[in-house]
Enzyme design. Structure first.
Site, PDB file in Angstrom:
ATOM      1  N   ILE A 120       0.816  -0.988  -0.038  1.00 24.00           N
ATOM      2  CA  ILE A 120      -0.032   0.012   0.034  1.00 24.00           C
ATOM      3  C   ILE A 120       0.971   1.156   0.152  1.00 24.00           C
ATOM      4  O   ILE A 120       0.634   2.317  -0.638  1.00 24.00           O
ATOM      5  CB  ILE A 120      -1.073   0.172   1.318  1.00 24.00           C
ATOM      6  N   GLY A 121       1.947   1.226   0.813  1.00 25.18           N
ATOM      7  CA  GLY A 121       2.793   2.465   0.723  1.00 25.18           C
ATOM      8  C   GLY A 121       3.810   2.196   1.913  1.00 25.18           C
ATOM      9  O   GLY A 121       3.606   1.369   2.784  1.00 25.18           O
ATOM     10  N   GLY A 153       6.259   4.952   4.581  1.00 20.90           N
ATOM     11  CA  GLY A 153       6.406   6.358   5.058  1.00 20.90           C
ATOM     12  C   GLY A 153       6.971   6.051   6.518  1.00 20.90           C
ATOM     13  O   GLY A 153       6.823   5.441   7.384  1.00 20.90           O
ATOM     14  N   GLY A 154       7.890   7.063   6.615  1.00 20.33           N
ATOM     15  CA  GLY A 154       8.649   7.086   8.060  1.00 20.33           C
ATOM     16  C   GLY A 154       9.674   5.696   8.248  1.00 20.33           C
ATOM     17  O   GLY A 154      10.243   5.478   7.223  1.00 20.33           O
ATOM     18  N   MET A 155       9.189   5.039   9.306  1.00 19.61           N
ATOM     19  CA  MET A 155       9.912   3.731   9.489  1.00 19.61           C
ATOM     20  C   MET A 155       9.163   2.648   9.347  1.00 19.61           C
ATOM     21  O   MET A 155       9.600   1.416   9.545  1.00 19.61           O
ATOM     22  CB  MET A 155      10.430   3.868  10.929  1.00 19.61           C
ATOM     23  N   VAL A 201       3.401  -0.417   4.792  1.00 22.26           N
ATOM     24  CA  VAL A 201       2.053  -0.896   5.101  1.00 22.26           C
ATOM     25  C   VAL A 201       1.783  -1.847   3.903  1.00 22.26           C
ATOM     26  O   VAL A 201       1.688  -1.557   2.812  1.00 22.26           O
ATOM     27  CB  VAL A 201       0.848   0.214   5.146  1.00 22.26           C
ATOM     28  N   ASP A 213       0.600  14.367  15.531  1.00 21.19           N
ATOM     29  CA  ASP A 213       1.028  14.556  14.376  1.00 21.19           C
ATOM     30  C   ASP A 213      -0.365  14.711  13.475  1.00 21.19           C
ATOM     31  O   ASP A 213      -0.508  14.040  12.330  1.00 21.19           O
ATOM     32  CB  ASP A 213       1.734  13.328  13.772  1.00 21.19           C
TER      33      ASP A 213
END
Length: 363
Positions: free
Chosen positions: A47-48, A50-52, A55, A173
């Site tokens: 799905i993607g 991001g960060g650490m 998904v 956030d």
């Protein structure tokens, strides 16, 4: 942090804390997690990332449903603090059972030794994507999403954040990119990776957290340790104000400005008004601009004291009342009163005219 490059709207800025404590005894915690049965989750697609974390979309054979799975593919190269943060996100989110917070189903270790957690697979799009489409004048979106409907989405976001605050948890956030809106009206606050537990007497400091968050939605105490102010529930109030700003302007606060400019405007309380950058076809009520100003006040003491107070002002506006944030004049309150009761006032006027005409027959 003092760079002058432009940053894309919604981009997350991450600078590590001065000292990275082992917040949860991550090593012991990871060892205690159950190992995922290899046959249970079937990989479908990514799905993607991001960060650490990454998904994945997976199929849970036990329940015959598709789920989202968060993983840490490079976990062997991560610090103990980063492992702890991943585990904390899973555990904190799992404790937040609320209709507007994405539910966590399972926490464990996969067959490679990587920690993972599964959650509801969300369809639809982020609020950020929705607002971008509205700004472009997407005819389909503009027909379906009025300001009043967007305020309903915002109300649900407030419900989720307010609930988390009652559990002593701050998101830290909040932004349109971390709000998922489905085609069926469901709204979820997602990505609790920076969330921290705070108590009534003290919050976490930006020095402990590190400068982590999204410019334009971070309050001054989150990006400037010199304020000496803790991060607490009022820090989330600032970010909620940023989400409301985005709804009114169809753009992020200080969108397109450099990181340095964005922080300077947030610290000085000189963020451009939503009405100054909203497209011509999008009406921005002054009452709601006042709500944004109060929610995004540079000093926490000048913001709304809690999420309920912010919600009350939004509900007041929606019901045709003056908001507390705008300090409305008697004249405006009178106009709003007439607006709320204009049918009743017209009926009384007509009855008065009829009564005068009837009395006139006998004079």
């Amino acid at each position: 942090m003092g760079g002058t490059e432009n940053i894309p709207d919604g981009a997350t800025m991450i600078m590590p804390p001065a000292a990275a404590p082992d917040e949860m005894g991550a090593g012991d915690f990871l060892k205690s997690l159950p190992v995922k049965p290899q046959a249970r989750y079937q990989f479908i697609r990514s799905i993607g990332f991001g960060g650490m974390k990454g998904v994945l979309l997976v199929h849970d054979r036990d329940t015959d449903r598709d789920l989202a799975m968060a993983i840490m593919p490079d976990f062997r190269d991560r610090t103990t603090s980063e492992l702890a943060r991943f585990a904390r996100e899973a555990l904190l989110t799992a404790k937040l059972e609320h209709p507007n917070i994405v539910p966590i189903y399972d926490i464990g270790i996969d067959d490679t030794g990587s920690p993972f957690f599964t959650m509801k697979y969300l369809r639809g799009c982020s609020l950020e994507t929705l607002l971008q489409r509205l700004r472009k004048g997407d005819s389909k979106e503009n027909k379906e999403y009025s300001l009043q409907r967007l305020l309903l989405i915002f109300h649900r976001v407030c419900n989720a954040v307010g609930f988390a605050h009652t559990k002593g948890i701050c998101h830290l956030d909040l932004k349109p990119a971390n709000v998922n809106v489905s085609d069926f009206g469901e709204t979820f606050v997602i990505d609790w990776g920076l969330a921290h537990k705070v108590n009534e007497k003290e919050g976490v400091t930006s020095e402990q957290l590190g400068v982590r968050g999204t410019p334009g939605f971070m309050p001054p105490e989150q990006f400037d340790v010199r304020t000496g102010l803790p991060l607490d529930t009022r820090s989330d109030i600032f970010a909620l104000g940023g989400i409301l700003y985005s709804i009114l302007a169809l753009a992020a606060p200080c969108g397109g400005m450099s990181m340095e400019e964005t922080m300077r405007h947030c610290a000085a309380g000189t963020i451009p008004k939503p009405s100054e950058i909203a497209p011509d076809f999008w009406h921005v009520p002054e009452s709601l601009e006042a709500v944004v100003r109060k929610a995004m006040a540079p000093h926490p003491g000048n913001r709304y004291p809690n999420v309920q107070a912010l919600k009350d002002d939004i509900l007041a506006y929606s019901a045709g009342f003056a908001t507390k944030a705008e300090h409305a004049s008697t004249l405006k309150k009178s106009k709003l009163f007439i607006g709320r009761h204009y049918l009743l006032i017209i009926i009384f006027i007509l009855l008065g005219v009829i009564a005068l005409l009837w009395i006139g027959k006998f004079l």
